[in-house]
Design an enzyme around this catalytic site. Structure first.
Site, mmCIF file in Angstrom:
data_model
loop_
_atom_site.group_PDB
_atom_site.id
_atom_site.type_symbol
_atom_site.label_atom_id
_atom_site.label_comp_id
_atom_site.label_asym_id
_atom_site.label_seq_id
_atom_site.Cartn_x
_atom_site.Cartn_y
_atom_site.Cartn_z
ATOM 1 N N ARG A 194 -10.329 -11.645 1.876
ATOM 2 C CA ARG A 194 -11.154 -12.733 1.313
ATOM 3 C C ARG A 194 -10.428 -14.067 1.381
ATOM 4 N NH1 ARG A 194 -11.491 -9.344 -4.183
ATOM 5 N NH2 ARG A 194 -11.271 -7.718 -2.614
ATOM 6 N N LYS B 215 0.845 -1.193 0.000
ATOM 7 C CA LYS B 215 0.000 0.000 0.000
ATOM 8 C C LYS B 215 0.885 1.250 0.000
ATOM 9 C CE LYS B 215 -3.959 -1.800 2.627
ATOM 10 N NZ LYS B 215 -4.991 -1.586 1.595
HETATM 11 N N1 BES Z 1 -8.128 -3.779 4.387
HETATM 12 C C1 BES Z 1 -8.324 -3.334 3.059
HETATM 13 C C2 BES Z 1 -9.647 -2.565 2.871
HETATM 14 C C3 BES Z 1 -9.773 -1.283 3.627
HETATM 15 C C4 BES Z 1 -9.491 -0.080 3.006
HETATM 16 C C5 BES Z 1 -10.244 -1.270 4.916
HETATM 17 C C6 BES Z 1 -9.653 1.105 3.702
HETATM 18 C C7 BES Z 1 -10.390 -0.075 5.612
HETATM 19 C C8 BES Z 1 -10.107 1.107 4.990
HETATM 20 C C9 BES Z 1 -8.324 -4.517 2.112
HETATM 21 O O1 BES Z 1 -7.551 -5.583 2.494
HETATM 22 C C10 BES Z 1 -7.792 -4.038 0.818
HETATM 23 O O2 BES Z 1 -6.644 -3.687 0.777
HETATM 24 N N2 BES Z 1 -8.627 -4.025 -0.208
HETATM 25 C C11 BES Z 1 -8.229 -3.579 -1.478
HETATM 26 C C12 BES Z 1 -8.758 -4.553 -2.485
HETATM 27 C C13 BES Z 1 -8.204 -4.380 -3.865
HETATM 28 C C14 BES Z 1 -6.722 -4.744 -3.890
HETATM 29 C C15 BES Z 1 -8.982 -5.253 -4.815
HETATM 30 C C16 BES Z 1 -8.825 -2.203 -1.698
HETATM 31 O O3 BES Z 1 -9.927 -1.936 -1.222
HETATM 32 O O4 BES Z 1 -8.160 -1.372 -2.304
HETATM 33 MN MN MN Z 2 -5.547 -5.380 1.847
#
Ligand code: BES
Ligand code: MN
Ligand code: ZN
Length: 489
Positions: free
Chosen positions: A340, A266
């Protein structure tokens, strides 16, 4: 652990109002009626309460609103809080009034005079819920909190009515503490240890370690944690308060103690917020605690997958193919879509082992749900209208925002992989829906199921009705009510 502020319910003693040091709170109705205690305070202050009620300002006070009068004459108190509650107020109004009093009080002594057993309990609940600060990591010695007394005509009845509500508040505090805790403190091991403590309340707790998870074939869960020094764990919490052998409700939580994104790292800005990526597991834990404390007459099993998503030399790579416990293979396109991968194995295990009457998973699953619904509503996905509508009703009754989202074959098609049974992402469009579709592939057709995407509601940057900024505990109240409404007969 943040404890609830003790609230003592005492017999009405209108003479005590004059001598109380700290804050005194009384209730009036927007129709202009004062209760006995409000009349007493009005006399002591030479009509100050009445002057307020005769003013234009009074007309602008909302149900549940509180107006403070500082340094009243004739009283030892340094403030009188006038609570405005209509005769037929909602539960929400009473809770809001309690929350407003908690906020005004800070750490002062409070003496609140209020009547009507239900109303007393609801105001006390709001007060308890809002009286939360996460200050374990502040070195400045925490201020000693003053006392809270609630003066009412039937203190024993009030105590009995408030007890189950305060059990829920304790569960919510458990969730908030877990969600607020940073990841160096709340490691997977520390998290599991805190859950083991629920056994003192009669919850049967088991901790499955990496060897056991490997034996069960939970390779998609394990592949998320393999880059971290903290060992992955699954914790199973059983509360059997219902009919012997009746199929339980299963609650499944995503417990990513920190989500760096893994090799699909990230960006740095805001990454610290990913300490809350175990929010789903936190809600499952808090709900189990609430159910146990109030001795719910239902069988509920909580399962959480505890992992840390870190980049390292042995972390999962984009392009890796892993096999789930179910047997389906997953091509990991993006290691940041890790929730997931954790949930699919725990959900499969929950169904294989418990044959649950219903299954609800909770996860801070997608950023996309925040784009869609903001911080007001969690995303609700379900394969069963009956269960889904019951949940939406429970959430509405508790004022916890929840909004149903669609599922469908066309979304599922977006998960097709060239080399495996599925990919772990479906692209940018409808990101929350494709995440839910991924999960649905691990739901047996006979299992009524709800997926709650709580990424937007688990932790927020401004105060909510019943919580200061930070972890909210969203979902504990709704799930507790759902259990009460449909699993306790
Ligand atoms: N934990 C994150 C989602 C999240 C984002 C929770 C902001 C709380 C606040 C999740 O694991 C994630 O990184 N999701 C990605 C999915 C994508 C790679 C398809 C996302 O939402 O960007
Ligand atoms: Mn994630
Ligand atoms: Zn995540």
């Amino acid at each position: 652990m943040t404890d609830l502020t003790p609230i003592t319910f005492i017999e009405t003693d209108i003479d005590a109002l004059a001598g109380h040091e700290g804050r005194v709170a009384v209730v009036v109705s927007p129709e202009g009626r004062m209760g006995q205690s409000a009349r007493r305070v009005n006399r002591l202050t030479k009509g100050a309460v009445q002057r307020f009620m005769d003013s234009d300002a009074f007309g602008k006070v909302k149900p549940g609103g509180v107006t403070s009068m500082a340094w009243p004459v004739g009283m030892a108190a340094h403030a009188v809080d006038v609570v405005c509650l209509p005769r037929n107020h909602s539960v929400e109004d009473a809770r809001k009034a309690g929350a407003a009093l908690a906020k005004l009080r800070g750490s002062d002594n409070l003496l609140l005079a209020v009547d009507g057993t239900r109303r007393v309990a609801d105001v006390a609940f709001g007060l308890a819920m809002r009286d939360y600060t996460f200050d374990v990591h502040k070195t400045a010695s925490a201020e000693q909190s003053g006392s809270v007394h609630v003066m009412c005509s039937k203190p024993q009845d009030a105590t009995a009515a408030a007890d189950p509500l305060l059990a829920i508040a304790s569960g919510v505090f458990f969730t908030r503490d877990l969600v607020n805790e940073p990841a160096n403190v709340l490691t997977t091991t520390d998290f599991a240890d805190r859950l083991v403590e629920l056994s003192s309340l009669g919850v049967a707790v088991e901790v499955l370690d990496e060897d056991e998870l490997a034996k069960l074939g939970m390779r998609t869960l394990l592949c998320v944690g393999q880059g971290s020094d903290s060992p992955s764990k699954v914790v199973v919490m059983q509360w059997n308060g219902g009919v012997h052998d009746a199929a339980p409700l299963a609650l499944v939580g995503k417990g990513v103690v920190f989500d760096t994104g893994g090799i699909s790292l990230k960006p740095a800005g805001g990454m610290e917020d990913m300490t809350m990526d175990m929010g789903g597991a936190g809600v499952v834990a808090g709900t189990m605690k609430a159910l146990a404390l109030r001795k719910a007459k239902a069988n509920v099993v909580g399962l959480v997958g505890l992992v840390e998503n870190m980049p390292s030399g042995n972390a999962t790579r984009p392009g890796d193919v892993v096999t789930s416990m179910k047997g389906d293979t997953v091509e990991v396109i993006n290691t940041d879509a890790e929730g997931r991968l954790v949930l699919c194995d725990v959900m499969w295990y929950a169904q294989e082992r418990f044959k649950p009457a219903g299954m609800i998973d909770l996860a801070t699953l997608t950023g996309a749900i925040i784009i869609g619904l903001g911080h007001e509503n969690a995303g609700v996905f379900s394969n069963n209208d009956g269960l889904c509508n019951a949940f939406l009703k429970s959430a509405a009754a508790e004022n916890e925002g929840a909004w149903r989202m669609p599922l469908g074959q066309a979304y599922d098609d977006l998960l097709k992989s060239r080399i495996a049974d599925m990919k772990n992402i479906g692209g940018r469009p409808a990101g929350s829906v494709t995440a839910a579709q991924f999960l649905q592939r691990f739901v047996k057709p006979e299992t009524p199921w709800i997926h709650l995407d709580i990424a937007g509601v688990a932790s927020v940057k401004s105060d909510t009705a019943l919580a200061p900024k930070g972890a909210t505990g969203w979902g504990v109240m709704a799930l507790n009510r759902l259990v009460a409404d449909i699993y306790e007969g």
